[in-house]
Design an enzyme around this catalytic site. Structure first.
Site, PDB file in Angstrom:
ATOM      1  N   GLU A  38       0.867  -1.206   0.025  1.00  0.00           N
ATOM      2  CA  GLU A  38      -0.034  -0.028   0.020  1.00  0.00           C
ATOM      3  C   GLU A  38       0.894   1.206  -0.041  1.00  0.00           C
ATOM      4  O   GLU A  38       1.667   1.290   0.697  1.00  0.00           O
ATOM      5  CB  GLU A  38      -0.804  -0.072   1.289  1.00  0.00           C
ATOM      6  N   ARG A 264       4.935 -13.048   9.423  1.00  0.00           N
ATOM      7  CA  ARG A 264       5.535 -11.677   9.080  1.00  0.00           C
ATOM      8  C   ARG A 264       7.253 -11.797   9.963  1.00  0.00           C
ATOM      9  O   ARG A 264       7.335 -12.442  10.820  1.00  0.00           O
ATOM     10  CB  ARG A 264       4.914 -10.577   9.976  1.00  0.00           C
ATOM     11  N   LYS A 274       4.326   0.317   9.215  1.00  0.00           N
ATOM     12  CA  LYS A 274       4.445   1.760   8.738  1.00  0.00           C
ATOM     13  C   LYS A 274       3.977   2.666   9.640  1.00  0.00           C
ATOM     14  O   LYS A 274       4.257   3.781   9.792  1.00  0.00           O
ATOM     15  CB  LYS A 274       3.669   1.693   7.477  1.00  0.00           C
TER      16      LYS A 274
HETATM   17  P1  ATP Z   1       2.538  -2.582   7.671  1.00  0.00           P
HETATM   18  O1  ATP Z   1       1.950  -2.718   8.859  1.00  0.00           O
HETATM   19  O2  ATP Z   1       4.145  -2.026   7.862  1.00  0.00           O
HETATM   20  O3  ATP Z   1       1.619  -1.362   7.121  1.00  0.00           O
HETATM   21  P2  ATP Z   1       1.389  -4.136   5.710  1.00  0.00           P
HETATM   22  O4  ATP Z   1       1.217  -5.477   5.675  1.00  0.00           O
HETATM   23  O5  ATP Z   1       0.122  -2.957   5.870  1.00  0.00           O
HETATM   24  O6  ATP Z   1       2.406  -3.485   6.656  1.00  0.00           O
HETATM   25  P3  ATP Z   1       1.608  -3.723   3.050  1.00  0.00           P
HETATM   26  O7  ATP Z   1       2.126  -2.246   2.095  1.00  0.00           O
HETATM   27  O8  ATP Z   1       0.027  -3.634   2.968  1.00  0.00           O
HETATM   28  O9  ATP Z   1       1.988  -3.264   4.679  1.00  0.00           O
HETATM   29  O10 ATP Z   1       2.316  -4.879   2.659  1.00  0.00           O
HETATM   30  C1  ATP Z   1       2.777  -5.209   1.455  1.00  0.00           C
HETATM   31  C2  ATP Z   1       3.145  -6.608   1.519  1.00  0.00           C
HETATM   32  O11 ATP Z   1       4.192  -6.696   2.374  1.00  0.00           O
HETATM   33  C3  ATP Z   1       2.060  -7.610   2.168  1.00  0.00           C
HETATM   34  O12 ATP Z   1       2.070  -8.771   1.459  1.00  0.00           O
HETATM   35  C4  ATP Z   1       2.501  -7.791   3.410  1.00  0.00           C
HETATM   36  O13 ATP Z   1       2.134  -8.967   4.028  1.00  0.00           O
HETATM   37  C5  ATP Z   1       3.724  -7.846   3.230  1.00  0.00           C
HETATM   38  N1  ATP Z   1       4.651  -7.427   4.433  1.00  0.00           N
HETATM   39  C6  ATP Z   1       4.434  -6.311   5.387  1.00  0.00           C
HETATM   40  N2  ATP Z   1       5.203  -6.247   6.607  1.00  0.00           N
HETATM   41  C7  ATP Z   1       5.782  -7.685   6.652  1.00  0.00           C
HETATM   42  C8  ATP Z   1       6.605  -8.125   7.406  1.00  0.00           C
HETATM   43  N3  ATP Z   1       7.028  -7.572   8.456  1.00  0.00           N
HETATM   44  N4  ATP Z   1       7.135  -9.418   7.195  1.00  0.00           N
HETATM   45  C9  ATP Z   1       6.804  -9.909   6.120  1.00  0.00           C
HETATM   46  N5  ATP Z   1       5.878  -9.426   5.199  1.00  0.00           N
HETATM   47  C10 ATP Z   1       5.478  -8.129   5.360  1.00  0.00           C
HETATM   48 MG    MG Z   2      -1.653  -3.299   4.652  1.00  0.00          MG
END
Ligand code: ATP
Ligand code: MG
Length: 551
Positions: A38, A264, A274
């Site tokens: 995102e 994760r 984030k």
């Molecule tokens: P955040 O909580 O940091 O915003 P998010 O999952 O909402 O993380 P996205 O931008 O939606 O962030 O993530 C893009 C991809 O990266 C998704 O498939 C998510 O599952 C993966 N991802 C995000 N954080 C991690 C992590 N700590 N370990 C492994 N994969 C991750």
């Molecule tokens: Mg997300």
């Protein structure tokens, strides 16, 4: 330099097994995956794990991997983040197939799918307030109850949904919900929201839309539209999988992607979310997203982490189905082993005091040299440096009253100046405040490159010739948070020593124009910053110390 290998390791794990099963049965002969960030912040090391998995695995199986910006929430998304995400993925060593995709490009199609579900009697417009909706939802132990608006006719739902789309209603007045099962033991299946009204400008679609699809609805269907075969996501979406499958099953699409969840990444002493990282930036506790202490890819790039080390780290941690915390030391180990091969050696003194060689003629100087890449057997490149009577050494390499096991300089002792002669300390002078200012030594002119005969040498210390040295700022780092499980805490404690600035370090002259990473002998690996300090000096970041931290 090492050859770039961006394939995922051949280590077996449950995702590989699933892909191989699907290939073997002929279900998915061509693998298609995607990385769906995102654009509401910068990528961090957790994303790197997902990038390495998606891009690495698809490449391994001769398949494709798309980049799809998952931009269904206009709040906080913007083009700066999109550009940074693209640049970070490339920096990490990966290339997506075709042009980047955007969920917002599918808004029209998703809207049509929603109408399809309404027509099939599988979606309805609901007027419950968020608080009422929570009450109706039930709990983990009690079934929910049907919304009083659940049985509207398809025609009425269509009219209201179109009104929502055309901007006739205020935010929160209506939502579109899937009609599934309010008694389902899986809370996600209790008539989840598909669309909500948001009168907000979207960074790509502008004011074209005032209703936006939810993650669950849009993600599954975009995967299907993109022909994704294996949709990897993190563990918290495991309970969303039935919903993912439900949307794919009830909307007419040509593809049936398979969602597979993995744990994760949590890294010790830092936070990987984030939202939390944004808070750190907003509160001024770090300089910005590219602060070298940040676990963002921007931060790691600025700090000087080689991308290959990050890929190796992601490979080494593997994939699992349970959450755990990976020690930061493992990442640092990968960084160190890469830099050990690739970073040229050089000498620099971070906390200088003068060392004067009393029996070396002041007008004399000589060029000495050492290997530039001692651990690269293919390189016999050498670096040269000047030896004179007036040098800088590290304050900590001299002791007035040496403790037991002190392996450096003290009055009455010999040490070797790295790459140079042995020197014997005769005395020292101090400032008015009692701090050591100058150490006086004599040198053994026959000791260059030979083991001295007849006296014991108490260690090897680094140095730079005073007249060739130049002053720069060096920044030393420690982990950002004190607690190992910071990622799981709501208010982890910021490490007050996470950055230490040394503003008058004396460096080898070759570092003046330097770019990239170096090993400062005995001190660690350092990376030149492209900017200048507030005092107008060049800045070097310590990437990592030579030895692992002791806990
Ligand atoms: P955040 O909580 O940091 O915003 P998010 O999952 O909402 O993380 P996205 O931008 O939606 O962030 O993530 C893009 C991809 O990266 C998704 O498939 C998510 O599952 C993966 N991802 C995000 N954080 C991690 C992590 N700590 N370990 C492994 N994969 C991750
Ligand atoms: Mg997300």
């Amino acid at each position: 330099m090492s050859k770039r290998n961006t394939n995922c390791s051949i280590k077996s794990h449950f995702i590989r097994t699933a892909i191989e099963e699907d290939k073997a049965t002929g279900l998915t002969p061509h693998i298609v995956m995607r990385f769906p960030p995102e654009p509401n912040g910068y990528l961090h090391i957790g994303h790197a794990k997902s990038i390495c998995l998606n891009f690495g695995l698809s490449k391994n199986y001769g398949g494709k991997c798309y980049l799809r910006l998952d931009d269904t929430n206009p709040t906080g998304e913007n083009i700066t983040y999109v550009e940074a995400i693209k640049a970070n993925i490339k920096w990490l060593g990966f290339e997506w197939d075709n042009e980047p995709r955007y969920t917002s490009d599918y808004f029209g199609k998703l809207y049509a799918f929603a109408e399809q579900l309404i027509e099939k009697g599988l979606a309805f417009v609901c007027e419950l307030t968020p608080a009422q909706m929570r009450d109706y939802r039930g709990s983990l132990t009690a079934a929910g109850s049907n919304s009083p608006w659940r049985d509207r006719s398809s025609a009425e739902n269509l009219t209201l949904f179109r009104e929502m789309k055309s901007g006739q209603h205020a935010e929160g007045r209506y939502v579109l919900r899937a009609k599934i099962d309010m008694a389902s033991p899986n809370m996600n299946m209790r008539d989840p929201v598909m669309y909500r009204i948001l009168h907000q400008n979207h960074y790509r679609t502008g004011d074209e839309w005032c209703i936006y699809p939810t993650y669950d609805f849009s993600h599954s269907l975009c995967d299907a539209l993109d022909g994704v075969t294996h949709s990897l996501c993190s563990l918290e979406f495991e309970d969303h999988r039935p919903l993912y499958d439900w949307f794919v099953q009830h909307v007419h699409t040509a593809h049936n992607p398979r969602q597979i969840e993995f744990a994760r990444l949590h890294l010790s002493h830092t936070v990987l979310s984030k939202r939390k990282l944004k808070k750190l930036v907003a509160s001024g506790k770090v300089c910005d997203w590219s602060d070298p202490r940040m676990p963002t890819l921007e931060g790691m790039k600025r700090r000087g982490y080689p991308p290959v080390a990050i890929r190796r780290f992601c490979d080494a941690i593997g994939v699992a189905k349970t959450d755990s915390i990976v020690d930061l030391a493992l990442l640092e180990h990968e960084v160190r082993s890469e830099l050990n091969k690739s970073a040229p050696r050089v000498m620099a003194v971070l906390d200088p005091i003068r060392l004067v060689i009393t029996n070396y003629p002041p007008e004399q100087e000589e060029e000495l040299s050492m290997p530039k890449y001692p651990n690269e057997c293919n390189s016999n490149e050498r670096r040269s440096f000047t030896f004179t009577h007036d040098l800088y050494i590290e304050r900590s390499d001299f002791h007035r009253d040496p403790p037991a096991k002190y392996k450096r300089l003290a009055v009455g002792r010999w040490v070797r100046l790295r790459g140079g002669y042995t020197v014997h300390c005769d005395d020292y002078t101090t400032d008015d405040d009692g701090r050591v200012r100058e150490v006086h030594c004599h040198y053994d002119p026959h000791s260059l490159g030979v083991k001295p005969d007849g006296y014991k040498v108490h260690g090897v210390i680094h140095w730079v010739a005073k007249h060739t040295a130049w002053s720069a700022e060096v920044r030393l780092y420690e982990p950002l948070f004190l607690e190992e499980d910071a990622d799981f805490l709501s208010e982890p404690t910021l490490n007050p020593h996470s950055m230490r600035i040394l503003s008058d370090c004396q460096l080898d002259p070759s570092l003046k124009e330097a770019q990239g990473s170096f090993q400062f002998e005995r001190l660690g690996y350092f990376c030149a910053d492209s900017g200048l300090s507030s005092g107008g000096k060049k800045i070097f970041h310590r990437i990592v110390a030579l030895q692992a931290r002791t806990k």
